[in-house]
Design a protein around this motif. Structure first.
Motif, short mmCIF file in Angstrom:
data_model
loop_
_atom_site.label_atom_id
_atom_site.label_comp_id
_atom_site.label_asym_id
_atom_site.label_seq_id
_atom_site.Cartn_x
_atom_site.Cartn_y
_atom_site.Cartn_z
N PHE A 1 0.84 -1.20 0.00
CA PHE A 1 0.00 0.00 0.00
C PHE A 1 0.87 1.24 0.00
O PHE A 1 1.85 1.32 0.75
CB PHE A 1 -0.89 0.05 1.25
CG PHE A 1 -1.96 -0.99 1.24
CD1 PHE A 1 -3.00 -0.89 0.33
CD2 PHE A 1 -1.94 -2.05 2.12
CE1 PHE A 1 -3.99 -1.87 0.30
CE2 PHE A 1 -2.92 -3.01 2.10
CZ PHE A 1 -3.95 -2.92 1.19
N TYR A 2 0.49 2.20 -0.81
CA TYR A 2 1.23 3.46 -0.86
C TYR A 2 0.25 4.62 -0.83
O TYR A 2 -0.81 4.57 -1.45
CB TYR A 2 2.07 3.53 -2.14
CG TYR A 2 3.15 2.48 -2.17
CD1 TYR A 2 4.37 2.70 -1.55
CD2 TYR A 2 2.92 1.24 -2.75
CE1 TYR A 2 5.35 1.72 -1.53
CE2 TYR A 2 3.89 0.26 -2.75
CZ TYR A 2 5.11 0.50 -2.13
OH TYR A 2 6.06 -0.47 -2.12
N GLN A 3 0.63 5.65 -0.09
CA GLN A 3 -0.17 6.88 -0.09
C GLN A 3 0.55 7.91 -0.94
O GLN A 3 1.69 8.26 -0.65
CB GLN A 3 -0.28 7.44 1.31
CG GLN A 3 -1.21 6.64 2.21
CD GLN A 3 -1.55 7.43 3.47
OE1 GLN A 3 -2.03 8.54 3.39
NE2 GLN A 3 -1.26 6.85 4.62
N ILE A 4 -0.14 8.39 -1.95
CA ILE A 4 0.45 9.41 -2.80
C ILE A 4 -0.19 10.74 -2.43
O ILE A 4 -1.42 10.84 -2.36
CB ILE A 4 0.18 9.08 -4.28
CG1 ILE A 4 0.84 7.74 -4.60
CG2 ILE A 4 0.72 10.17 -5.19
CD1 ILE A 4 0.39 7.15 -5.89
N SER A 5 0.64 11.73 -2.13
CA SER A 5 0.05 13.00 -1.68
C SER A 5 0.88 14.20 -2.12
O SER A 5 2.05 14.07 -2.50
CB SER A 5 -0.07 12.99 -0.15
OG SER A 5 1.20 12.86 0.43
N ASN A 6 0.24 15.37 -2.03
CA ASN A 6 0.95 16.61 -2.38
C ASN A 6 1.92 16.98 -1.27
O ASN A 6 1.73 16.63 -0.12
CB ASN A 6 -0.05 17.75 -2.57
CG ASN A 6 -0.77 18.11 -1.27
OD1 ASN A 6 -1.43 17.29 -0.67
ND2 ASN A 6 -0.60 19.34 -0.82
N GLN A 7 2.98 17.70 -1.64
CA GLN A 7 3.90 18.23 -0.64
C GLN A 7 3.77 19.74 -0.56
O GLN A 7 3.87 20.33 0.50
CB GLN A 7 5.34 17.85 -1.00
CG GLN A 7 5.68 16.46 -0.53
CD GLN A 7 7.09 16.07 -0.89
OE1 GLN A 7 7.52 16.23 -2.03
NE2 GLN A 7 7.81 15.56 0.08
N VAL A 8 3.57 20.36 -1.72
CA VAL A 8 3.47 21.82 -1.76
C VAL A 8 2.09 22.24 -1.29
O VAL A 8 1.08 21.66 -1.70
CB VAL A 8 3.72 22.31 -3.20
CG1 VAL A 8 3.36 23.78 -3.34
CG2 VAL A 8 5.17 22.07 -3.58
N THR A 9 2.05 23.20 -0.34
CA THR A 9 0.74 23.66 0.15
C THR A 9 0.55 25.16 -0.06
O THR A 9 -0.51 25.69 0.21
CB THR A 9 0.61 23.37 1.66
OG1 THR A 9 1.71 23.97 2.35
CG2 THR A 9 0.58 21.88 1.94
N LEU A 10 1.61 25.84 -0.51
CA LEU A 10 1.55 27.30 -0.67
C LEU A 10 1.77 27.67 -2.13
O LEU A 10 2.65 27.11 -2.78
CB LEU A 10 2.63 27.94 0.22
CG LEU A 10 2.77 29.46 0.22
CD1 LEU A 10 1.52 30.12 0.77
CD2 LEU A 10 3.99 29.88 1.05
#
Lengths: 355, 165
Positions: free
Chosen positions: A218-227
């Motif tokens: 299982f892998y969670q793919i997510s954003n890193q940039v929030t700004l």
């Protein structure tokens, strides 16, 4: 909330429905929010932390959800119960291991959780089964508005929502999609996926988020940039990228079936056989074998087991769940025996039902 | 996860240095690691000493910044650097000069273009809407989505008119 009752159920996000649910387990969005007039939790003393908790908790009733949230006072829970909530993805490990006043509001379906005094004053999380980010966003945006209408969030026109860690400043959003990629792992193609994602600033994490190992493929793919990007831009990015990974995994699965059907079928059947018959089994082996079985069901190589059951077993065979189900404290070796017995019962019971 | 010892990002490289028999561990993020590795390729003792001097100077500068304290929550920049967590929302103002390059480094941007609290004053709401639409416009042009770009341009003009700009 009665935690015992949860041992017989599982979160709605595990029910294995929704778009692309053969590969996408769940979609999740979380927002980090802070109250303008208080120091962040790590800098707050006990009295401030408990002020923040009672202030925020008092606003949960005004959310106009279909059913009111159940509130769990995490600060007063035993270690096992905290671990239990982590395994269900209702609180983070950081929230479980932290100290002082803190709690979580949880919806009956376990689709919504609002953590108070995690790294930030408030962490709102919405989960959905399958690839359903738009639904997650609609729900979380509404909850966020409902809370914001009652409190003053720390916000700056330039830097957006202000968070304890600068890596979350701006939108405070983390959009993540949990995918099951066994075929890419078997063929070692997964490395290419990691590299490609890293180049476009998307993070890959394991089942339980930051720092956790990839268990059960299982892998969670997510954003890193929030700004500097809007919430919609960030969501759209994931909506564009994840289908490529889904397509890649499906292509590799098809190639595996085409070229190695016999050996793949053998491997999957053996995995199923061990799960149904083992007398002692570690958590890690369980995850690995369940991963094979899950892919086998999706490929039509196993036909007497359903995806929601397998999804649930991934969670229910974790250490805290086993101990809650058995109502006793178990050391590691005892857990391995209890896990094997639980698996035998869940997997062979189904067969008997059918016969 | 360990924090980079030079900035607040997560450390992805863990370097063990052995110099003159002294073992030292360094934890760095990718960009700091590149700088670190290109800066430290010791061959002769002389080089090392020179670099150490330069290092000391950089350290002195860093220690000045470390002394900064937020008047609101009392956290020092040094504490923030070691923990990777700020103390209160005011830190973003108190440490603005130090945080902006860091935010630029992490996010590649220093202007929020996302959601805006609905209770903010009308004028800043409008200002904000403009920032957001302009960023969307820029993206639409980059993606050659001209129909969308022209729609966004109209929206921007409308808001500008309404605000009497």
């Amino acid at each position: 909330m009665d935690l015992e009752s949860l041992t017989h159920t599982s979160g709605e996000w595990l029910r294995g429905t929704g778009p692309d649910s053969d590969i996408v387990i769940s979609s999740r969005i979380r927002l980090a929010r802070n109250l303008a007039e208080f120091p962040f939790p790590n800098r707050a003393d006990d009295s401030v932390r408990s002020d923040v908790e009672s202030l925020l908790r008092g606003k949960f009733d005004g959310l106009h959800l279909a059913k009111p949230l159940d509130y769990v006072n995490v600060g007063s829970l035993a270690q096992l119960d905290r671990q239990f909530l982590v395994e269900r993805q209702l609180i983070s490990r950081e929230h479980a291991d932290s100290h002082g006043s803190r709690g979580v509001g949880i919806s009956r379906e376990e689709n919504v959780s609002l953590m108070i005094n995690e790294e930030d004053h408030l962490r709102i999380q919405v989960l959905r089964s399958g690839f359903a980010l738009d639904e997650c966003w609609r729900e979380i945006d509404r909850i966020d508005d409902a809370i914001e209408s009652q409190v003053t969030y720390a916000f700056s026109e330039q830097l957006g929502y202000l968070t304890a860690c600068p890596t979350n400043a701006g939108t405070g959003i983390r959009v993540s999609v949990m995918v099951h990629l066994p075929a890419l792992v078997i063929t070692k193609e997964i490395q290419k996926v990691f590299q490609a994602l890293q180049k476009i600033s998307l993070a890959v994490r394991g089942l339980y988020g930051e720092g956790s190992q990839a268990m059960g493929d299982f892998y969670q793919i997510s954003n890193q940039v929030t700004l500097g990007q809007s919430e919609q831009q960030i969501i759209t990015r994931l909506q564009e990228v994840v289908p490529n990974i889904i397509g890649y995994e499906r292509r590799v699965r098809n190639t595996l079936v085409k070229n190695n059907r016999a050996s793949l079928h053998d491997q999957i059947s053996r995995a199923y056989g061990i799960l149904k018959n083992a007398m002692t089994i570690t958590s890690q082996e369980t995850m690995q074998l369940l991963s094979s079985v899950r892919m086998g069901i999706n490929l039509g190589l196993i036909d007497d087991l359903e995806i929601p059951t397998v999804n649930e077993l991934f969670i229910h065979t974790q250490p805290a769940h086993l101990q809650k189900i058995r109502h006793e404290h178990l050391e590691s070796a005892q857990r391995n025996t209890a896990r094997a017995s639980y698996l035998r019962q869940r997997l062979t019971h189904r067969e008997n039902e059918r016969n | 996860m360990k924090k980079c010892s030079k900035c607040a990002k997560s450390a992805t490289l863990h370097i063990t240095e052995i110099r003159k028999g002294v073992v030292q561990e360094v934890h760095l993020c990718e960009s700091c690691a590149q700088q670190y590795l290109s800066a430290t390729t010791p061959s002769e003792d002389e080089d090392i000493e020179l670099e150490e001097e330069a290092g000391n100077e950089a350290e002195r500068e860093l220690s000045d910044i470390d002394q900064l304290v937020c008047p609101s929550c009392g956290i020092s920049f040094r504490e923030f650097r070691s923990q990777g967590r700020l103390g209160c929302p005011h830190d973003y103002i108190a440490f603005e000069k130090e945080l902006l390059p860091l935010l630029e480094n992490i996010h590649g941007a220093t202007q929020h273009t996302g959601k805006f609290p609905k209770r903010a004053p009308d004028a800043s709401q409008r200002q904000y809407q403009l920032i957001k639409l302009r960023s969307e416009l820029k993206q639409a042009i980059e993606e050659e989505a001209y129909e969308q770009a022209s729609r966004l341009r109209d929206q921007i003009q409308q808001i500008e008119k309404a605000g009497g700009e």
